[in-house]
Design a protein around this motif. Structure first.
Motif, PDB file in Angstrom:
ATOM      1  N   LYS A  47       0.851  -1.183   0.000  1.00  0.00           N
ATOM      2  CA  LYS A  47       0.000   0.000   0.000  1.00  0.00           C
ATOM      3  C   LYS A  47       0.887   1.233   0.000  1.00  0.00           C
ATOM      4  O   LYS A  47       1.696   1.430   0.901  1.00  0.00           O
ATOM      5  N   LYS A  48       0.727   2.056  -1.025  1.00  0.00           N
ATOM      6  CA  LYS A  48       1.559   3.251  -1.173  1.00  0.00           C
ATOM      7  C   LYS A  48       0.820   4.475  -0.650  1.00  0.00           C
ATOM      8  O   LYS A  48      -0.358   4.682  -0.942  1.00  0.00           O
ATOM      9  N   ILE A  49       1.536   5.290   0.138  1.00  0.00           N
ATOM     10  CA  ILE A  49       0.961   6.466   0.792  1.00  0.00           C
ATOM     11  C   ILE A  49       1.719   7.724   0.366  1.00  0.00           C
ATOM     12  O   ILE A  49       2.934   7.706   0.189  1.00  0.00           O
ATOM     13  N   ALA A  50       1.003   8.840   0.219  1.00  0.00           N
ATOM     14  CA  ALA A  50       1.621  10.154   0.049  1.00  0.00           C
ATOM     15  C   ALA A  50       0.993  11.111   1.050  1.00  0.00           C
ATOM     16  O   ALA A  50      -0.187  10.969   1.400  1.00  0.00           O
ATOM     17  N   ILE A  51       1.776  12.069   1.528  1.00  0.00           N
ATOM     18  CA  ILE A  51       1.328  13.009   2.557  1.00  0.00           C
ATOM     19  C   ILE A  51       1.766  14.417   2.141  1.00  0.00           C
ATOM     20  O   ILE A  51       2.957  14.686   2.019  1.00  0.00           O
ATOM     21  N   LEU A  52       0.799  15.302   1.918  1.00  0.00           N
ATOM     22  CA  LEU A  52       1.124  16.663   1.494  1.00  0.00           C
ATOM     23  C   LEU A  52       0.147  17.674   2.086  1.00  0.00           C
ATOM     24  O   LEU A  52      -1.011  17.349   2.338  1.00  0.00           O
ATOM     25  N   GLN A  53       0.614  18.901   2.253  1.00  0.00           N
ATOM     26  CA  GLN A  53      -0.274  19.987   2.627  1.00  0.00           C
ATOM     27  C   GLN A  53      -1.204  20.311   1.458  1.00  0.00           C
ATOM     28  O   GLN A  53      -0.839  20.123   0.303  1.00  0.00           O
ATOM     29  N   SER A  54      -2.399  20.797   1.781  1.00  0.00           N
ATOM     30  CA  SER A  54      -3.308  21.188   0.703  1.00  0.00           C
ATOM     31  C   SER A  54      -2.805  22.471   0.053  1.00  0.00           C
ATOM     32  O   SER A  54      -2.280  23.355   0.723  1.00  0.00           O
ATOM     33  N   ASN A  55      -2.956  22.534  -1.260  1.00  0.00           N
ATOM     34  CA  ASN A  55      -2.570  23.707  -2.039  1.00  0.00           C
ATOM     35  C   ASN A  55      -3.774  24.210  -2.828  1.00  0.00           C
ATOM     36  O   ASN A  55      -4.707  23.448  -3.100  1.00  0.00           O
ATOM     37  N   TYR A  56      -3.722  25.458  -3.239  1.00  0.00           N
ATOM     38  CA  TYR A  56      -4.789  26.040  -4.040  1.00  0.00           C
ATOM     39  C   TYR A  56      -4.551  25.741  -5.524  1.00  0.00           C
ATOM     40  O   TYR A  56      -3.473  26.011  -6.057  1.00  0.00           O
ATOM     41  N   ILE A  57      -5.565  25.193  -6.187  1.00  0.00           N
ATOM     42  CA  ILE A  57      -5.521  24.774  -7.603  1.00  0.00           C
ATOM     43  C   ILE A  57      -4.101  24.336  -8.015  1.00  0.00           C
ATOM     44  O   ILE A  57      -3.473  24.957  -8.873  1.00  0.00           O
ATOM     45  N   PRO A  58      -3.582  23.252  -7.427  1.00  0.00           N
ATOM     46  CA  PRO A  58      -2.178  22.869  -7.624  1.00  0.00           C
ATOM     47  C   PRO A  58      -1.811  22.544  -9.070  1.00  0.00           C
ATOM     48  O   PRO A  58      -2.681  22.348  -9.924  1.00  0.00           O
ATOM     49  N   LEU A 110      -0.846  12.918  15.411  1.00  0.00           N
ATOM     50  CA  LEU A 110       0.547  13.174  15.081  1.00  0.00           C
ATOM     51  C   LEU A 110       1.456  13.005  16.284  1.00  0.00           C
ATOM     52  O   LEU A 110       1.080  13.315  17.408  1.00  0.00           O
ATOM     53  N   ILE A 111       2.675  12.532  16.015  1.00  0.00           N
ATOM     54  CA  ILE A 111       3.706  12.456  17.041  1.00  0.00           C
ATOM     55  C   ILE A 111       4.754  13.517  16.721  1.00  0.00           C
ATOM     56  O   ILE A 111       4.687  14.200  15.698  1.00  0.00           O
ATOM     57  N   GLU A 112       5.759  13.656  17.556  1.00  0.00           N
ATOM     58  CA  GLU A 112       6.813  14.652  17.346  1.00  0.00           C
ATOM     59  C   GLU A 112       7.855  14.143  16.350  1.00  0.00           C
ATOM     60  O   GLU A 112       8.024  12.938  16.166  1.00  0.00           O
ATOM     61  N   GLY A 113       8.559  15.084  15.731  1.00  0.00           N
ATOM     62  CA  GLY A 113       9.644  14.750  14.819  1.00  0.00           C
ATOM     63  C   GLY A 113       9.198  14.761  13.372  1.00  0.00           C
ATOM     64  O   GLY A 113       8.212  14.120  13.020  1.00  0.00           O
ATOM     65  N   LYS A 114       9.925  15.485  12.514  1.00  0.00           N
ATOM     66  CA  LYS A 114       9.507  15.616  11.118  1.00  0.00           C
ATOM     67  C   LYS A 114       9.386  14.270  10.418  1.00  0.00           C
ATOM     68  O   LYS A 114       8.324  13.926   9.887  1.00  0.00           O
ATOM     69  N   THR A 115      10.478  13.519  10.397  1.00  0.00           N
ATOM     70  CA  THR A 115      10.437  12.219   9.720  1.00  0.00           C
ATOM     71  C   THR A 115       9.665  11.204  10.531  1.00  0.00           C
ATOM     72  O   THR A 115       8.906  10.390   9.980  1.00  0.00           O
ATOM     73  N   GLU A 116       9.838  11.231  11.855  1.00  0.00           N
ATOM     74  CA  GLU A 116       9.129  10.290  12.723  1.00  0.00           C
ATOM     75  C   GLU A 116       7.615  10.386  12.526  1.00  0.00           C
ATOM     76  O   GLU A 116       6.906   9.379  12.505  1.00  0.00           O
ATOM     77  N   ARG A 117       7.133  11.607  12.357  1.00  0.00           N
ATOM     78  CA  ARG A 117       5.702  11.841  12.167  1.00  0.00           C
ATOM     79  C   ARG A 117       5.212  11.221  10.860  1.00  0.00           C
ATOM     80  O   ARG A 117       4.148  10.606  10.812  1.00  0.00           O
ATOM     81  N   LEU A 118       5.991  11.361   9.807  1.00  0.00           N
ATOM     82  CA  LEU A 118       5.617  10.789   8.519  1.00  0.00           C
ATOM     83  C   LEU A 118       5.608   9.260   8.569  1.00  0.00           C
ATOM     84  O   LEU A 118       4.679   8.615   8.080  1.00  0.00           O
ATOM     85  N   VAL A 119       6.646   8.701   9.174  1.00  0.00           N
ATOM     86  CA  VAL A 119       6.724   7.240   9.317  1.00  0.00           C
ATOM     87  C   VAL A 119       5.519   6.725  10.093  1.00  0.00           C
ATOM     88  O   VAL A 119       4.892   5.722   9.718  1.00  0.00           O
ATOM     89  N   LEU A 143       2.542   8.141  10.445  1.00  0.00           N
ATOM     90  CA  LEU A 143       1.318   8.272   9.656  1.00  0.00           C
ATOM     91  C   LEU A 143       1.194   7.147   8.635  1.00  0.00           C
ATOM     92  O   LEU A 143       0.119   6.571   8.452  1.00  0.00           O
ATOM     93  N   VAL A 144       2.292   6.844   7.964  1.00  0.00           N
ATOM     94  CA  VAL A 144       2.273   5.761   6.982  1.00  0.00           C
ATOM     95  C   VAL A 144       1.935   4.437   7.667  1.00  0.00           C
ATOM     96  O   VAL A 144       1.117   3.655   7.172  1.00  0.00           O
ATOM     97  N   ARG A 145       2.538   4.199   8.820  1.00  0.00           N
ATOM     98  CA  ARG A 145       2.284   2.963   9.557  1.00  0.00           C
ATOM     99  C   ARG A 145       0.823   2.871   9.987  1.00  0.00           C
ATOM    100  O   ARG A 145       0.162   1.837   9.826  1.00  0.00           O
ATOM    101  N   LYS A 146       0.287   3.970  10.533  1.00  0.00           N
ATOM    102  CA  LYS A 146      -1.105   3.980  10.989  1.00  0.00           C
ATOM    103  C   LYS A 146      -2.087   3.779   9.835  1.00  0.00           C
ATOM    104  O   LYS A 146      -3.172   3.228  10.024  1.00  0.00           O
ATOM    105  N   ALA A 147      -1.709   4.244   8.634  1.00  0.00           N
ATOM    106  CA  ALA A 147      -2.572   4.091   7.465  1.00  0.00           C
ATOM    107  C   ALA A 147      -2.403   2.715   6.812  1.00  0.00           C
ATOM    108  O   ALA A 147      -3.055   2.423   5.809  1.00  0.00           O
TER     109      ALA A 147
END
Length: 235
Positions: A3-14, A149-158, A160-164
């Protein structure tokens, strides 16, 4: 099962690359609990005009005047007139594009509805959902708030991917500046990078050609053939 995951902030008409990431994964997570950044893609994007590239910016005011504790989900729109102005500008410069009439009603309705929204993220979501539908992107979309969310830039992403339930994380190339790849390795999650190079040019108004503009440009100029100029359908 992968299962492939991507995580990004929302942008206006990207731009098209944003939608290529969404279309290339099984689940896309909006990351709007992050800090709102001024003069970024959250509230603005570029279109082509006869006078060159032009910015369309949504006027935003945030608690604390853009201090570091303002999250994207808390960013508020300060002037509802932006929607009429943006739509009039889009009509002015894309009215003669080959597929403008085909999609005119969809986007006119979006701008009318978004004029009543005071949260920037809600405007972004509405446009992104509608554009995914136009492009035929069926990816599951969720929110970082759904997982916590947990603390840490990369830790948080890891985390989120795990939880998903993800086995692979697809990141934009700009994140190479801060992502600690070892943390993905230790979690047993494959780290992949989106490649934005090699996009073909498409029929575009107002030469010279410009890749880095809103997806609206591709949709109005190429219509149902827009996908043939993107990467997610050819993954």
């Amino acid at each position: 099962m992968s299962k492939k995951i991507a995580i990004l902030q929302s942008n206006y008409i990207p731009w098209k690359g944003y939608f290529d990431i969404i279309g290339s994964v099984d689940e896309f997570i909006f990351y709007d609990e992050m800090q709102y950044t001024k003069n970024d893609w959250r509230n603005r994007n570029k279109i082509k005009t006869k006078n060159g590239v032009q910015w369309l910016s949504i006027p935003v005011i945030t608690k604390g005047h853009l201090t570091n504790d303002v999250k994207i989900i808390d960013a508020r729109i300060v002037d509802a007139k932006w929607a009429v102005k943006h739509w009039n500008t889009v009509k002015q410069f894309y009215g003669k594009a080959p597929y403008f009439k085909q999609y005119k009603d969809i986007f006119e309705k979006l701008y009318q509805e978004c004029a009543f929204e005071d949260r920037l993220c809600q405007v972004n979501y509405k446009f992104i959902y509608a554009i995914c539908d136009i492009l035929g992107i069926k990816t599951k979309i969720s929110f970082s708030q759904d997982y916590g969310l947990i603390e840490g830039k990369t830790e948080r992403l890891v985390d989120l991917v795990r939880k998903a339930g993800g086995t692979e994380y697809l990141s934009g190339p700009a994140a190479k500046d801060y992502i600690v790849s070892d943390l993905f390795d230790k979690a047993g999650i494959k780290l992949s990078w989106m490649d934005y190079t090699g996009y073909p040019e498409y029929p575009q108004l107002y030469p010279p050609f410009e890749h880095g503009v809103s997806i609206l440009d591709l949709i109005f100029n190429c219509g149902p053939q827009a996908n043939s100029y993107m990467k997610w359908r050819n993954k």
